[in-house]
Design a protein around this motif. Structure first.
Motif, PDB file in Angstrom:
ATOM      1  N   ASP A  34       0.858  -1.178   0.000  1.00 20.84           N
ATOM      2  CA  ASP A  34       0.000   0.000   0.000  1.00 20.84           C
ATOM      3  C   ASP A  34       0.899   1.233   0.000  1.00 20.84           C
ATOM      4  OD1 ASP A  34      -1.856   1.969   0.403  1.00 20.84           O
ATOM      5  OD2 ASP A  34      -2.524   1.258   2.364  1.00 20.84           O
ATOM      6  N   PRO A  35       0.804   2.096  -1.019  1.00 18.10           N
ATOM      7  CA  PRO A  35       1.672   3.285  -1.054  1.00 18.10           C
ATOM      8  C   PRO A  35       1.428   4.237   0.117  1.00 18.10           C
ATOM      9  CG  PRO A  35       0.245   3.205  -3.006  1.00 18.10           C
ATOM     10  CD  PRO A  35      -0.044   2.005  -2.195  1.00 18.10           C
ATOM     11  N   GLU A  36       0.288   4.118   0.776  1.00 20.09           N
ATOM     12  CA  GLU A  36      -0.033   4.961   1.926  1.00 20.09           C
ATOM     13  C   GLU A  36       0.562   4.421   3.223  1.00 20.09           C
ATOM     14  OE1 GLU A  36      -1.777   7.893   1.684  1.00 20.09           O
ATOM     15  OE2 GLU A  36      -1.614   7.545  -0.473  1.00 20.09           O
ATOM     16  N   ASP A  37       1.066   3.195   3.208  1.00 23.28           N
ATOM     17  CA  ASP A  37       1.599   2.561   4.416  1.00 23.28           C
ATOM     18  C   ASP A  37       3.117   2.403   4.297  1.00 23.28           C
ATOM     19  OD1 ASP A  37       2.138   1.153   6.701  1.00 23.28           O
ATOM     20  OD2 ASP A  37       0.809  -0.533   6.249  1.00 23.28           O
ATOM     21  N   PRO A  38       3.902   3.316   4.930  1.00 23.41           N
ATOM     22  CA  PRO A  38       5.365   3.231   4.817  1.00 23.41           C
ATOM     23  C   PRO A  38       5.967   2.050   5.567  1.00 23.41           C
ATOM     24  CG  PRO A  38       4.754   4.951   6.352  1.00 23.41           C
ATOM     25  CD  PRO A  38       3.468   4.429   5.754  1.00 23.41           C
TER      26      PRO A  38
END
Length: 170
Positions: free
Chosen positions: A91-95
């Motif tokens: 998920d690009p929102e979850d680093p």
């Protein structure tokens, strides 16, 4: 550092122990260059859950940094715990979710990230480091300087010093 997780992908829910190590080139942290004196050691367990792989491990390494007080070499035994998830579809929102392809995990970014979170704010070459003389720059661990250590009579804080020396009640 690579970790082959083929066993775990074929047996979801089962934990597998592992140990790996890898050399890391000098890197920058907080504006200073860090040299890895030893290889980064990672040991722990991994487990597959559907298409994701969870890794819980201890990360250790010996680092050479610059002393915050005297600018000499300072050594630090870094140790951290990492608890990360690798996914085929990150998920690009979850680093905190790392990507992987095939059956191999690349542990470098996760391991270094865990070490950076545990780095002390200030590293000293010795607990009793005397630092540099603020006037002449002499390393006070190696010798004592002969420069003037008192502030000159006319300095930016002389007005405040005069207020502190008055016997008036406030």
């Amino acid at each position: 550092m690579q970790l082959n997780v083929t066993k775990a992908l074929h047996a979801p829910g089962e934990e597998f122990p592992f140990t790996c190590s890898g050399e890391v080139p000098p890197t920058m942290w907080d504006g200073a260059e860090i040299h890895f004196v030893t290889a980064v050691q990672v040991s722990g367990i991994y487990m597959a859950m559907k298409e994701d792989v969870w890794v819980r491990a201890n990360v250790t390494a010996r680092l050479r940094l610059t002393c915050a007080a005297c600018l000499a070499d300072a050594y630090h035994d870094a140790s951290a715990t990492m608890d990360v998830c690798f996914s085929h579809e990150p998920d690009p929102e979850d680093p905190d979710l790392f990507a992987f392809e095939g059956h191999t995990l690349q542990l470098n970014d996760a391991a270094l990230g865990a070490l950076w979170l545990e780095m002390p704010m200030r590293v000293l070459c010795a607990a009793d480091c005397k630092g540099l003389c603020p006037h002449c720059g002499e390393n006070r661990n190696q010798s004592t300087c002969t420069c003037q250590k008192e502030l000159p009579a006319k300095h930016p804080f002389s007005a405040l010093a005069a207020l502190l020396n008055q016997d008036e009640e406030v």
